[in-house]
Motif scaffolding. Structure first.
Motif, PDB file in Angstrom:
ATOM      1  N   UNK A   1       5.023   2.739  -0.489  1.00  0.00           N
ATOM      2  CA  UNK A   1       6.436   2.480  -0.758  1.00  0.00           C
ATOM      3  C   UNK A   1       7.178   3.811  -0.834  1.00  0.00           C
ATOM      4  N   UNK A   2       8.136   3.990   0.060  1.00  0.00           N
ATOM      5  CA  UNK A   2       8.910   5.230   0.143  1.00  0.00           C
ATOM      6  C   UNK A   2      10.398   4.913   0.135  1.00  0.00           C
ATOM      7  N   UNK A   3      11.171   5.832  -0.416  1.00  0.00           N
ATOM      8  CA  UNK A   3      12.613   5.823  -0.166  1.00  0.00           C
ATOM      9  C   UNK A   3      12.858   6.821   0.959  1.00  0.00           C
TER      10      UNK A   3
ATOM     11  N   UNK B   1       0.826  -1.217   0.000  1.00  0.00           N
ATOM     12  CA  UNK B   1       0.000   0.000   0.000  1.00  0.00           C
ATOM     13  C   UNK B   1       0.858   1.264   0.000  1.00  0.00           C
TER      14      UNK B   1
ATOM     15  N   UNK C   1      12.423  10.521   1.010  1.00  0.00           N
ATOM     16  CA  UNK C   1      13.186  11.210  -0.019  1.00  0.00           C
ATOM     17  C   UNK C   1      12.417  11.124  -1.335  1.00  0.00           C
ATOM     18  N   UNK C   2      11.710  10.031  -1.499  1.00  0.00           N
ATOM     19  CA  UNK C   2      10.961   9.808  -2.737  1.00  0.00           C
ATOM     20  C   UNK C   2       9.754   8.920  -2.412  1.00  0.00           C
ATOM     21  N   UNK C   3       8.630   9.211  -3.045  1.00  0.00           N
ATOM     22  CA  UNK C   3       7.431   8.411  -2.809  1.00  0.00           C
ATOM     23  C   UNK C   3       7.131   7.590  -4.049  1.00  0.00           C
ATOM     24  N   UNK C   4       7.093   6.291  -3.895  1.00  0.00           N
ATOM     25  CA  UNK C   4       6.778   5.422  -5.034  1.00  0.00           C
ATOM     26  C   UNK C   4       5.307   5.044  -5.070  1.00  0.00           C
ATOM     27  N   UNK C   5       4.697   4.938  -3.897  1.00  0.00           N
ATOM     28  CA  UNK C   5       3.292   4.541  -3.888  1.00  0.00           C
ATOM     29  C   UNK C   5       2.615   4.909  -2.573  1.00  0.00           C
ATOM     30  N   UNK C   6       1.416   5.475  -2.692  1.00  0.00           N
ATOM     31  CA  UNK C   6       0.512   5.588  -1.541  1.00  0.00           C
ATOM     32  C   UNK C   6      -0.853   5.220  -2.087  1.00  0.00           C
TER      33      UNK C   6
END
Lengths: 156, 148
Positions: free
Chosen positions: A96-98, A94, B137-142
Protein backbone atom coordinates in the motif's frame (compact mmCIF):
# COMPACT_ATOMS: atom_id res chain seq x y z
CA UNK A 1 31.85 -6.03 11.03
CA UNK A 2 34.36 -5.96 8.20
CA UNK A 3 32.85 -3.98 5.31
CA UNK A 4 34.38 -6.32 2.75
CA UNK A 5 32.45 -9.24 4.26
CA UNK A 6 29.23 -7.29 4.61
CA UNK A 7 29.37 -6.14 1.00
CA UNK A 8 30.28 -9.59 -0.23
CA UNK A 9 27.40 -11.15 1.69
CA UNK A 10 24.98 -8.50 0.36
CA UNK A 11 26.09 -9.25 -3.18
CA UNK A 12 25.66 -12.98 -2.64
CA UNK A 13 22.25 -12.91 -0.95
CA UNK A 14 20.64 -10.60 -3.51
CA UNK A 15 20.61 -13.71 -5.69
CA UNK A 16 19.68 -17.26 -4.89
CA UNK A 17 21.13 -18.89 -1.79
CA UNK A 18 21.74 -22.60 -2.47
CA UNK A 19 19.46 -25.18 -0.88
CA UNK A 20 21.95 -27.37 0.96
CA UNK A 21 22.88 -28.41 4.48
CA UNK A 22 25.19 -25.51 5.22
CA UNK A 23 24.39 -22.68 2.80
CA UNK A 24 26.05 -19.98 4.88
CA UNK A 25 29.30 -21.96 5.06
CA UNK A 26 29.26 -22.15 1.25
CA UNK A 27 28.86 -18.38 1.01
CA UNK A 28 31.60 -17.93 3.62
CA UNK A 29 33.99 -20.15 1.68
CA UNK A 30 33.64 -17.94 -1.40
CA UNK A 31 34.24 -14.83 0.73
CA UNK A 32 37.03 -16.39 2.80
CA UNK A 33 35.16 -15.95 6.08
CA UNK A 34 33.29 -18.17 8.54
CA UNK A 35 29.61 -19.07 8.39
CA UNK A 36 29.13 -17.19 11.67
CA UNK A 37 30.44 -14.03 10.01
CA UNK A 38 28.03 -14.55 7.10
CA UNK A 39 25.08 -14.91 9.47
CA UNK A 40 26.22 -11.90 11.50
CA UNK A 41 26.45 -9.85 8.29
CA UNK A 42 22.87 -10.81 7.30
CA UNK A 43 21.63 -9.84 10.75
CA UNK A 44 23.44 -6.52 10.51
CA UNK A 45 22.03 -5.78 7.04
CA UNK A 46 18.56 -6.43 8.46
CA UNK A 47 19.23 -4.19 11.46
CA UNK A 48 20.48 -1.40 9.16
CA UNK A 49 17.20 -1.62 7.24
CA UNK A 50 19.03 -2.48 4.02
CA UNK A 51 17.47 -5.96 4.00
CA UNK A 52 13.72 -5.97 4.50
CA UNK A 53 13.42 -9.71 4.63
CA UNK A 54 15.53 -12.81 4.31
CA UNK A 55 13.87 -16.00 3.15
CA UNK A 56 11.83 -17.58 0.42
CA UNK A 57 10.19 -15.46 -2.25
CA UNK A 58 7.22 -17.34 -3.68
CA UNK A 59 5.67 -17.29 -7.12
CA UNK A 60 2.15 -16.67 -5.87
CA UNK A 61 0.30 -18.13 -8.80
CA UNK A 62 2.21 -21.39 -8.51
CA UNK A 63 1.82 -21.40 -4.74
CA UNK A 64 -1.95 -21.46 -5.29
CA UNK A 65 -2.56 -18.08 -3.76
CA UNK A 66 -4.85 -17.19 -6.63
CA UNK A 67 -5.30 -13.95 -8.50
CA UNK A 68 -3.99 -10.54 -7.71
CA UNK A 69 -4.93 -7.07 -8.82
CA UNK A 70 -3.71 -3.56 -8.37
CA UNK A 71 -6.49 -1.48 -6.90
CA UNK A 72 -6.22 2.31 -6.88
CA UNK A 73 -8.31 4.46 -4.56
CA UNK A 74 -9.36 8.11 -4.70
CA UNK A 75 -9.02 9.24 -1.10
CA UNK A 76 -9.45 12.84 0.09
CA UNK A 77 -6.17 14.33 1.35
CA UNK A 78 -7.50 14.63 4.91
CA UNK A 79 -8.20 10.87 5.07
CA UNK A 80 -5.08 9.55 3.33
CA UNK A 81 -3.20 8.62 6.51
CA UNK A 82 -6.17 6.85 8.12
CA UNK A 83 -7.20 4.99 4.99
CA UNK A 84 -3.60 4.07 4.16
CA UNK A 85 -3.22 2.48 7.58
CA UNK A 86 -6.57 0.69 7.36
CA UNK A 87 -5.65 -0.73 3.94
CA UNK A 88 -2.22 -1.74 5.20
CA UNK A 89 -3.81 -3.68 8.06
CA UNK A 90 -5.79 -5.93 5.70
CA UNK A 91 -4.26 -9.34 5.17
CA UNK A 92 -5.31 -9.38 1.48
CA UNK A 93 -3.21 -6.25 0.90
CA UNK A 94 0.51 -6.91 0.30
CA UNK A 95 1.50 -3.40 -0.77
CA UNK A 96 0.00 0.00 0.00
CA UNK A 97 1.56 3.25 -1.21
CA UNK A 98 0.53 6.86 -1.54
CA UNK A 99 1.72 8.14 -4.92
CA UNK A 100 2.06 11.55 -6.49
CA UNK A 101 1.12 12.59 -9.13
CA UNK A 102 -2.19 10.78 -8.73
CA UNK A 103 -3.44 8.35 -11.36
CA UNK A 104 -6.00 10.10 -13.62
CA UNK A 105 -5.73 13.13 -11.38
CA UNK A 106 -7.43 11.56 -8.36
CA UNK A 107 -6.34 8.01 -7.48
CA UNK A 108 -3.70 8.53 -4.81
CA UNK A 109 -3.56 5.26 -2.84
CA UNK A 110 -2.22 2.18 -4.61
CA UNK A 111 -2.67 -1.35 -3.29
CA UNK A 112 -1.84 -4.85 -4.43
CA UNK A 113 -4.64 -7.18 -3.43
CA UNK A 114 -4.52 -10.96 -3.37
CA UNK A 115 -7.82 -12.76 -3.60
CA UNK A 116 -6.76 -16.26 -2.51
CA UNK A 117 -9.68 -18.59 -3.05
CA UNK A 118 -12.17 -15.69 -2.91
CA UNK A 119 -13.71 -13.48 -5.57
CA UNK A 120 -11.67 -10.34 -6.29
CA UNK A 121 -14.61 -8.00 -6.98
CA UNK A 122 -16.28 -9.09 -3.77
CA UNK A 123 -13.15 -8.69 -1.66
CA UNK A 124 -12.56 -5.20 -3.05
CA UNK A 125 -16.21 -4.25 -2.45
CA UNK A 126 -15.86 -5.40 1.12
CA UNK A 127 -12.64 -3.41 1.62
CA UNK A 128 -14.23 -0.34 -0.01
CA UNK A 129 -17.15 -0.50 2.41
CA UNK A 130 -14.85 -0.90 5.41
CA UNK A 131 -12.77 2.18 4.54
CA UNK A 132 -15.67 4.27 3.25
CA UNK A 133 -14.12 4.95 -0.15
CA UNK A 134 -16.43 4.39 -3.13
CA UNK A 135 -14.20 5.64 -5.94
CA UNK A 136 -11.70 2.98 -6.96
CA UNK A 137 -10.43 1.11 -10.01
CA UNK A 138 -9.50 -2.57 -10.14
CA UNK A 139 -6.58 -3.17 -12.50
CA UNK A 140 -6.44 -6.90 -12.88
CA UNK A 141 -3.18 -8.62 -13.69
CA UNK A 142 -3.66 -10.08 -17.17
CA UNK A 143 -0.13 -10.94 -18.23
CA UNK A 144 3.31 -10.97 -16.63
CA UNK A 145 5.95 -9.39 -18.86
CA UNK A 146 8.72 -9.32 -16.30
CA UNK A 147 9.29 -10.15 -12.68
CA UNK A 148 12.85 -10.06 -11.41
CA UNK A 149 14.83 -9.00 -8.39
CA UNK A 150 16.93 -5.89 -8.70
CA UNK A 151 20.70 -6.37 -8.66
CA UNK A 152 21.82 -3.67 -6.28
CA UNK A 153 25.42 -4.82 -6.00
CA UNK A 154 27.08 -5.56 -9.32
CA UNK A 155 29.98 -8.01 -9.53
CA UNK A 156 33.32 -6.42 -9.02
CA UNK B 1 1.75 -29.56 -2.08
CA UNK B 2 0.78 -31.13 1.23
CA UNK B 3 0.43 -29.76 4.75
CA UNK B 4 4.12 -30.26 5.49
CA UNK B 5 5.12 -28.33 2.35
CA UNK B 6 2.81 -25.51 3.40
CA UNK B 7 4.29 -25.41 6.88
CA UNK B 8 7.79 -25.31 5.41
CA UNK B 9 6.84 -22.49 3.02
CA UNK B 10 5.31 -20.42 5.81
CA UNK B 11 8.45 -20.84 7.87
CA UNK B 12 10.88 -20.10 5.05
CA UNK B 13 9.00 -16.91 4.18
CA UNK B 14 8.71 -15.39 7.60
CA UNK B 15 11.33 -16.96 9.80
CA UNK B 16 14.12 -18.44 7.74
CA UNK B 17 16.49 -19.83 10.41
CA UNK B 18 19.67 -17.77 10.39
CA UNK B 19 21.67 -20.69 11.68
CA UNK B 20 24.49 -22.84 10.37
CA UNK B 21 22.11 -25.65 9.38
CA UNK B 22 18.81 -23.91 8.62
CA UNK B 23 17.08 -26.94 7.11
CA UNK B 24 17.79 -29.06 10.16
CA UNK B 25 15.93 -26.43 12.20
CA UNK B 26 13.07 -26.38 9.68
CA UNK B 27 12.92 -30.18 9.72
CA UNK B 28 12.77 -30.33 13.51
CA UNK B 29 9.94 -27.81 13.64
CA UNK B 30 7.77 -29.68 11.17
CA UNK B 31 8.74 -33.12 12.46
CA UNK B 32 10.64 -34.64 9.55
CA UNK B 33 14.34 -35.35 9.05
CA UNK B 34 16.78 -32.93 7.48
CA UNK B 35 17.22 -34.86 4.23
CA UNK B 36 13.48 -34.87 3.64
CA UNK B 37 13.28 -31.13 4.34
CA UNK B 38 16.04 -30.48 1.82
CA UNK B 39 14.36 -32.73 -0.73
CA UNK B 40 11.03 -30.94 -0.31
CA UNK B 41 12.53 -27.45 -0.58
CA UNK B 42 14.51 -28.43 -3.69
CA UNK B 43 11.33 -29.79 -5.27
CA UNK B 44 9.37 -26.61 -4.44
CA UNK B 45 12.11 -24.64 -6.17
CA UNK B 46 12.15 -26.90 -9.20
CA UNK B 47 8.39 -26.57 -9.51
CA UNK B 48 8.74 -22.80 -9.37
CA UNK B 49 6.68 -22.37 -6.20
CA UNK B 50 9.76 -20.85 -4.57
CA UNK B 51 11.14 -18.23 -6.91
CA UNK B 52 14.26 -17.55 -4.90
CA UNK B 53 15.71 -17.88 -1.41
CA UNK B 54 17.64 -14.81 -0.40
CA UNK B 55 17.39 -11.21 0.70
CA UNK B 56 14.76 -8.68 -0.25
CA UNK B 57 16.50 -5.32 -0.16
CA UNK B 58 15.01 -1.96 0.70
CA UNK B 59 15.97 0.24 -2.28
CA UNK B 60 15.54 3.50 -0.37
CA UNK B 61 17.93 2.42 2.37
CA UNK B 62 20.54 1.78 -0.31
CA UNK B 63 20.10 5.22 -1.86
CA UNK B 64 17.99 4.07 -4.79
CA UNK B 65 14.87 5.79 -6.10
CA UNK B 66 11.88 4.08 -7.65
CA UNK B 67 8.63 4.78 -9.42
CA UNK B 68 5.57 3.12 -10.89
CA UNK B 69 4.87 3.82 -14.56
CA UNK B 70 1.75 3.24 -16.64
CA UNK B 71 1.34 3.50 -20.40
CA UNK B 72 -1.39 3.18 -23.00
CA UNK B 73 -0.02 0.74 -25.53
CA UNK B 74 -2.00 -0.43 -28.59
CA UNK B 75 -1.74 -4.17 -29.42
CA UNK B 76 0.30 -3.42 -32.56
CA UNK B 77 3.04 -1.83 -30.45
CA UNK B 78 2.86 -4.11 -27.44
CA UNK B 79 5.82 -6.34 -28.25
CA UNK B 80 8.08 -3.42 -29.12
CA UNK B 81 7.11 -1.45 -26.04
CA UNK B 82 7.54 -4.35 -23.63
CA UNK B 83 10.95 -5.18 -25.10
CA UNK B 84 12.06 -1.56 -24.85
CA UNK B 85 10.95 -1.22 -21.22
CA UNK B 86 12.22 -4.64 -20.12
CA UNK B 87 15.67 -3.97 -21.57
CA UNK B 88 16.41 -1.81 -18.51
CA UNK B 89 17.57 -3.88 -15.49
CA UNK B 90 15.81 -1.31 -13.25
CA UNK B 91 12.45 -2.35 -14.69
CA UNK B 92 11.87 -5.23 -12.29
CA UNK B 93 8.11 -5.80 -12.62
CA UNK B 94 6.03 -5.31 -15.74
CA UNK B 95 2.42 -6.41 -16.22
CA UNK B 96 -0.47 -6.02 -18.61
CA UNK B 97 -3.50 -4.82 -16.69
CA UNK B 98 -7.21 -4.45 -17.42
CA UNK B 99 -7.38 -0.73 -18.19
CA UNK B 100 -6.92 1.82 -20.96
CA UNK B 101 -3.52 2.31 -19.30
CA UNK B 102 -2.68 -1.30 -19.93
CA UNK B 103 1.07 -1.62 -19.24
CA UNK B 104 2.33 -1.05 -15.71
CA UNK B 105 5.96 -1.34 -14.70
CA UNK B 106 8.19 -0.45 -11.78
CA UNK B 107 11.53 1.27 -12.23
CA UNK B 108 14.38 1.28 -9.71
CA UNK B 109 17.46 3.42 -10.36
CA UNK B 110 20.30 5.23 -8.64
CA UNK B 111 18.81 8.66 -9.45
CA UNK B 112 15.73 10.41 -10.80
CA UNK B 113 17.88 11.55 -13.70
CA UNK B 114 18.46 7.94 -14.74
CA UNK B 115 14.71 7.24 -14.72
CA UNK B 116 13.89 10.41 -16.68
CA UNK B 117 16.52 9.52 -19.25
CA UNK B 118 15.23 5.95 -19.65
CA UNK B 119 11.60 7.03 -19.99
CA UNK B 120 12.68 9.56 -22.63
CA UNK B 121 14.45 6.81 -24.52
CA UNK B 122 11.46 4.45 -24.31
CA UNK B 123 9.16 7.19 -25.60
CA UNK B 124 11.48 7.99 -28.47
CA UNK B 125 12.06 4.37 -29.42
CA UNK B 126 8.39 3.33 -29.34
CA UNK B 127 6.53 6.51 -30.23
CA UNK B 128 4.42 6.06 -27.08
CA UNK B 129 4.59 9.46 -25.46
CA UNK B 130 1.98 9.01 -22.75
CA UNK B 131 3.84 7.25 -19.94
CA UNK B 132 2.70 8.15 -16.44
CA UNK B 133 5.42 8.35 -13.79
CA UNK B 134 4.06 8.06 -10.24
CA UNK B 135 6.72 7.87 -7.51
CA UNK B 136 5.69 6.84 -4.00
CA UNK B 137 5.18 9.65 -1.55
CA UNK B 138 4.52 7.45 1.46
CA UNK B 139 4.71 3.72 2.10
CA UNK B 140 2.02 2.18 4.27
CA UNK B 141 2.80 -1.48 3.73
CA UNK B 142 5.17 -3.85 1.97
CA UNK B 143 4.69 -7.42 3.07
CA UNK B 144 4.97 -10.06 0.44
CA UNK B 145 4.46 -13.10 2.62
CA UNK B 146 1.65 -15.48 1.89
CA UNK B 147 0.28 -17.66 4.58
CA UNK B 148 -0.50 -21.05 3.12
Amino acid sequence: MVQRIKKGVARRIQRDVPVEKKPFATIGKALRCSEDEVIAAIRELMKDGAVRKFGAVLAHRKAGIGKNAMVVWAVPESRTLDVGQLLGARKEVSHCYERSPHFLGKYNLFTMIHSGAGDMAKIVEDIAASIGVADYVILETEEEFKKTSMEYFPDE
Amino acid sequence: MDTIDKKILNMLQTGFPLEAEPYRVVAERVGIDEDEALKRVKKLKEEGVIRRIGAVFEPRALGYVSTLCAAKVPPSKMKQFVEAANSYPGVTHNYRRSHEYNVWFTFIATSRKEIDKALGEIKEKTGIADILDMPAKRIFKIDVTFEL
